[in-house]
Design a protein around this motif. Structure first.
Motif, PDB file in Angstrom:
ATOM      1  N   GLU A 172       0.819  -1.201   0.000  1.00 18.87           N
ATOM      2  CA  GLU A 172       0.000   0.000   0.000  1.00 18.87           C
ATOM      3  C   GLU A 172       0.861   1.263   0.000  1.00 18.87           C
ATOM      4  O   GLU A 172       0.517   2.263  -0.638  1.00 18.87           O
ATOM      5  N   THR A 176       0.783   4.151  -2.810  1.00 19.63           N
ATOM      6  CA  THR A 176       0.481   5.526  -2.420  1.00 19.63           C
ATOM      7  C   THR A 176       1.630   6.461  -2.771  1.00 19.63           C
ATOM      8  O   THR A 176       1.401   7.607  -3.179  1.00 19.63           O
ATOM      9  N   PRO A 202      -1.701   7.830   6.290  1.00 20.31           N
ATOM     10  CA  PRO A 202      -3.171   7.740   6.373  1.00 20.31           C
ATOM     11  C   PRO A 202      -3.793   6.953   5.219  1.00 20.31           C
ATOM     12  O   PRO A 202      -4.760   6.219   5.421  1.00 20.31           O
ATOM     13  N   ASN A 203      -3.251   7.129   4.004  1.00 22.66           N
ATOM     14  CA  ASN A 203      -3.840   6.438   2.858  1.00 22.66           C
ATOM     15  C   ASN A 203      -3.455   4.967   2.812  1.00 22.66           C
ATOM     16  O   ASN A 203      -4.263   4.125   2.413  1.00 22.66           O
ATOM     17  N   SER A 205      -2.761   3.048   5.392  1.00 20.13           N
ATOM     18  CA  SER A 205      -3.269   2.280   6.538  1.00 20.13           C
ATOM     19  C   SER A 205      -4.737   1.906   6.395  1.00 20.13           C
ATOM     20  O   SER A 205      -5.257   1.135   7.221  1.00 20.13           O
ATOM     21  N   ARG A 206      -5.437   2.414   5.375  1.00 20.81           N
ATOM     22  CA  ARG A 206      -6.856   2.090   5.246  1.00 20.81           C
ATOM     23  C   ARG A 206      -7.083   0.608   4.992  1.00 20.81           C
ATOM     24  O   ARG A 206      -8.078   0.043   5.449  1.00 20.81           O
ATOM     25  N   SER A 207      -6.174  -0.030   4.288  1.00 22.18           N
ATOM     26  CA  SER A 207      -6.317  -1.469   4.017  1.00 22.18           C
ATOM     27  C   SER A 207      -5.924  -2.331   5.201  1.00 22.18           C
ATOM     28  O   SER A 207      -6.181  -3.534   5.196  1.00 22.18           O
ATOM     29  N   LEU A 209      -7.024  -1.906   8.362  1.00 22.88           N
ATOM     30  CA  LEU A 209      -8.129  -2.103   9.291  1.00 22.88           C
ATOM     31  C   LEU A 209      -8.882  -3.410   9.034  1.00 22.88           C
ATOM     32  O   LEU A 209      -9.061  -4.206   9.969  1.00 22.88           O
ATOM     33  N   ARG A 279     -14.099  -4.465   3.988  1.00 23.18           N
ATOM     34  CA  ARG A 279     -13.378  -4.395   2.705  1.00 23.18           C
ATOM     35  C   ARG A 279     -14.279  -3.891   1.590  1.00 23.18           C
ATOM     36  O   ARG A 279     -13.830  -3.151   0.707  1.00 23.18           O
ATOM     37  N   ASP A 282     -14.909   0.013   1.958  1.00 21.89           N
ATOM     38  CA  ASP A 282     -13.728   0.876   2.095  1.00 21.89           C
ATOM     39  C   ASP A 282     -13.849   2.110   1.224  1.00 21.89           C
ATOM     40  O   ASP A 282     -14.100   1.992   0.042  1.00 21.89           O
TER      41      ASP A 282
END
Length: 282
Positions: A172, A176, A202-203, A205-207, A209, A279, A282
């Motif tokens: 990721e 990014t 921040p971008n 780490s979204r995957s 969670l 997922r 998201d």
């Protein structure tokens, strides 16, 4: 564009957003089960008045009834009370494992993906080595090295999950880092730390969670398996895996195995369902 068309477009957008956040019945049921499990772990005394440690010998090996929902064990202890009081250990251990995996694996993936070069090569080889070892086998090796109890089992499970989080975070971060807004931030004179903390982390780490939620369920299974094999806290502890291990010696009274096993399965399936829903949304 006319006012009518603009209003219609706004209503359509609002409808799509509401549809995206609509919770399906199966997800609502999963959340309800997880909420009950968390409530068990936080305040077990509110859900049962029975003693999970001291039993009544006269009541040993009773089947499920209104007085004893999950029946009683070979020492006359209420099995429902033991499952409820064992929830805190199982949930806390799984959370410890997930935190270790997210922090250690996320840091490795973040540094490797952002810096690249020889740093990426070194960390990538380390992750490959960890991935080459089956998770459960690695957990057994670690818990054997540091000692037998539930906390050490949680640490071992967290170590076995580091490689998964590292690989996902690295992928990721690389994606990014190549984005247009990151390149624009570089051109406008943004420092590495600013770009890393303000844009990349921040971008990327979204995957993480949904993966962390999924890993929580997997950690419950691994820790229960370690407790089943005797790598957790000894009796009179009531970890779910330990309860299943004790119940297997009393096959004529199947509720001793079925009750903790069904609670474990329901919890893990609920966590997996929530992870899949996250997922998709998201």
């Amino acid at each position: 564009m006319s006012l009518a068309s603009l209003s219609s477009a706004r209503r359509a957008t609002a409808t799509r957003r509401l549809a995206a956040f609509r919770v399906p019945p199966t997800v609502a049921l999963a959340f309800a089960i997880i909420a009950l499990v968390i409530a068990w772990s936080l305040a077990p005394g509110l859900f049962t008045s029975h003693d999970p440690v001291n039993g009544v010998p006269v009541d040993k090996l009773l089947g499920p009834s209104a007085a004893h929902w999950f029946g009683t064990d070979h020492l006359g202890r209420d099995l429902y009370a033991r499952v409820v009081y064992g929830t805190a250990s199982s949930v806390t251990s799984a959370l410890i494992a997930v935190v270790i995996g997210v922090l250690a694996g996320g840091l490795i993936g973040l540094v490797a993906g952002f810096l690249g070069g020889w740093v990426d090569i070194v960390f990538a080889r380390l992750v490959d080595v960890l991935l080459a070892i089956p998770n459960f086998l690695l957990a057994v090796i670690v818990v054997t090295a540091i000692g037998f109890d539930t906390t050490n089992a949680a640490i071992a499970t967290g170590v076995s999950a580091v490689a998964v989080f590292a690989r996902v975070m690295r992928a990721e971060v690389i994606k990014t880092r190549q984005a247009t807004f990151v390149e624009a931030s570089f051109l406008f004179g943004g420092s590495r730390w600013h770009i890393l903390l303000r844009h990349v982390l921040p971008n990327a780490s979204r995957s993480v969670l949904p993966l962390a939620v999924l890993q929580f369920g997997l950690s419950i299974l691994v820790i229960a398996s370690l407790a089943f094999l005797g790598y957790g806290d000894p009796p009179p502890a009531s970890d779910w895996g330990l309860l299943i291990s004790i119940g297997k010696d009393y096959l004529k009274w199947p509720w001793l195995v079925y009750a903790p096993a069904l609670v474990t399965i329901a919890t893990v399936l609920s966590v997996n369902r929530i992870s899949r829903w996250l997922r998709k949304t998201d």
